[in-house]
Design an enzyme around this catalytic site. Sequence first.
Site, short mmCIF file in Angstrom:
data_model
loop_
_atom_site.label_atom_id
_atom_site.label_comp_id
_atom_site.label_asym_id
_atom_site.label_seq_id
_atom_site.Cartn_x
_atom_site.Cartn_y
_atom_site.Cartn_z
N GLY A 189 2.81 -0.42 -2.34
CA GLY A 189 2.64 0.55 -3.41
C GLY A 189 2.29 -0.15 -4.71
O GLY A 189 2.57 -1.34 -4.90
N CYS A 190 1.68 0.57 -5.63
CA CYS A 190 1.22 -0.05 -6.88
C CYS A 190 2.39 -0.50 -7.74
O CYS A 190 2.47 -1.68 -8.12
CB CYS A 190 0.30 0.91 -7.62
N HIS A 191 3.31 0.41 -8.08
CA HIS A 191 4.47 0.01 -8.88
C HIS A 191 5.27 -1.07 -8.16
O HIS A 191 5.78 -2.02 -8.78
CB HIS A 191 5.38 1.20 -9.15
N ALA A 192 5.38 -0.92 -6.85
CA ALA A 192 6.15 -1.89 -6.07
C ALA A 192 5.53 -3.28 -6.15
O ALA A 192 6.25 -4.28 -6.24
CB ALA A 192 6.23 -1.44 -4.61
N THR A 193 4.21 -3.36 -6.14
CA THR A 193 3.54 -4.65 -6.27
C THR A 193 3.93 -5.33 -7.57
O THR A 193 4.23 -6.54 -7.60
CB THR A 193 2.01 -4.47 -6.21
#
Length: 315
Positions: A116-120
Amino acid sequence: MPYTIFIDGSAGTTGLRILERLQRRAAEEPLTVRTLTGEDRKDPDARAAAINASDAAILCLPDAAAREILPRIRPEVRVLDTSTAHRTAPGWVYGLPELHGTRAALAEARRVAVPGCHATGFITLAAPLVETGLLPADAALTCTSLTGYSGGGKGMIADYRAPGRPAALEACRPYGLGLHHKHLPEMQAVCGLAAPPLFVPVLGDYYCGMLTMLPLFPAQYGTTAAAIADTLAGYYAGEPMITVHPLGQGTENGFLAANALAGSDRLEIFCLPGPDGAQLQLISLFDNLGKGSSGAALQCLNAMLGLPETRGLSL
């Protein structure tokens, strides 16, 4: 060796960007890109047949649709799932090649979950520190992450670009305020944390770009701001897609624009200490549509196919 890649769900923001990028590559590489149109897009039989006739498939689908199609896919087909459906599922490789051990796993993988983007943004900061012991697994962490509205898909893009839109859309808007965001399970699991961080995402009035912030008090963990910065620099040394700026450096007169890497597939890390070093703000800066979605998927695809990892990516 020629490859056939099928994109399941190429009408959404992520799928369309992946399709466009692979089509450009197909003009120069032995690569065939396939999608379905019309009613076939919604026909499970047609989708399964197309996937099983390909070397690799990229699923750009809602979680439920990704779970639904998976049992119909041959085990030999390489599958990359951009949804949240399989990011903590057994047997799936989490597709962040820069994490130690992941490249070797990607080379053999048949099932890869695209992060996921935020997770990255969070994982690139926290995971190396937990792995190397600078942060304990039971650390109580907080994270704030600012994103452009493209991450919300076609509906949100249309809302932000509509004439006469509500004035509220001109302001930054925190969301997920129930503190139960869909990226939290992967943020906790991939970092090896005992509990998820207290995470607040923020939506901004700009198209794409992401800035994720992880504040730390180094002395609480028996370390220093310099040690944390040096550890991150060493962990990502030689990585073509990730740059770690020296301690206290890299901002523009004390500012960082969340859209500074829009259009890029790179990620930059900033280690910004307080005046006495007692506080440290870690920041990851990248494009939510690049390293946060389509770029990440293509980087993983390259690794799975034995191609140069940065092929077709924007450095």
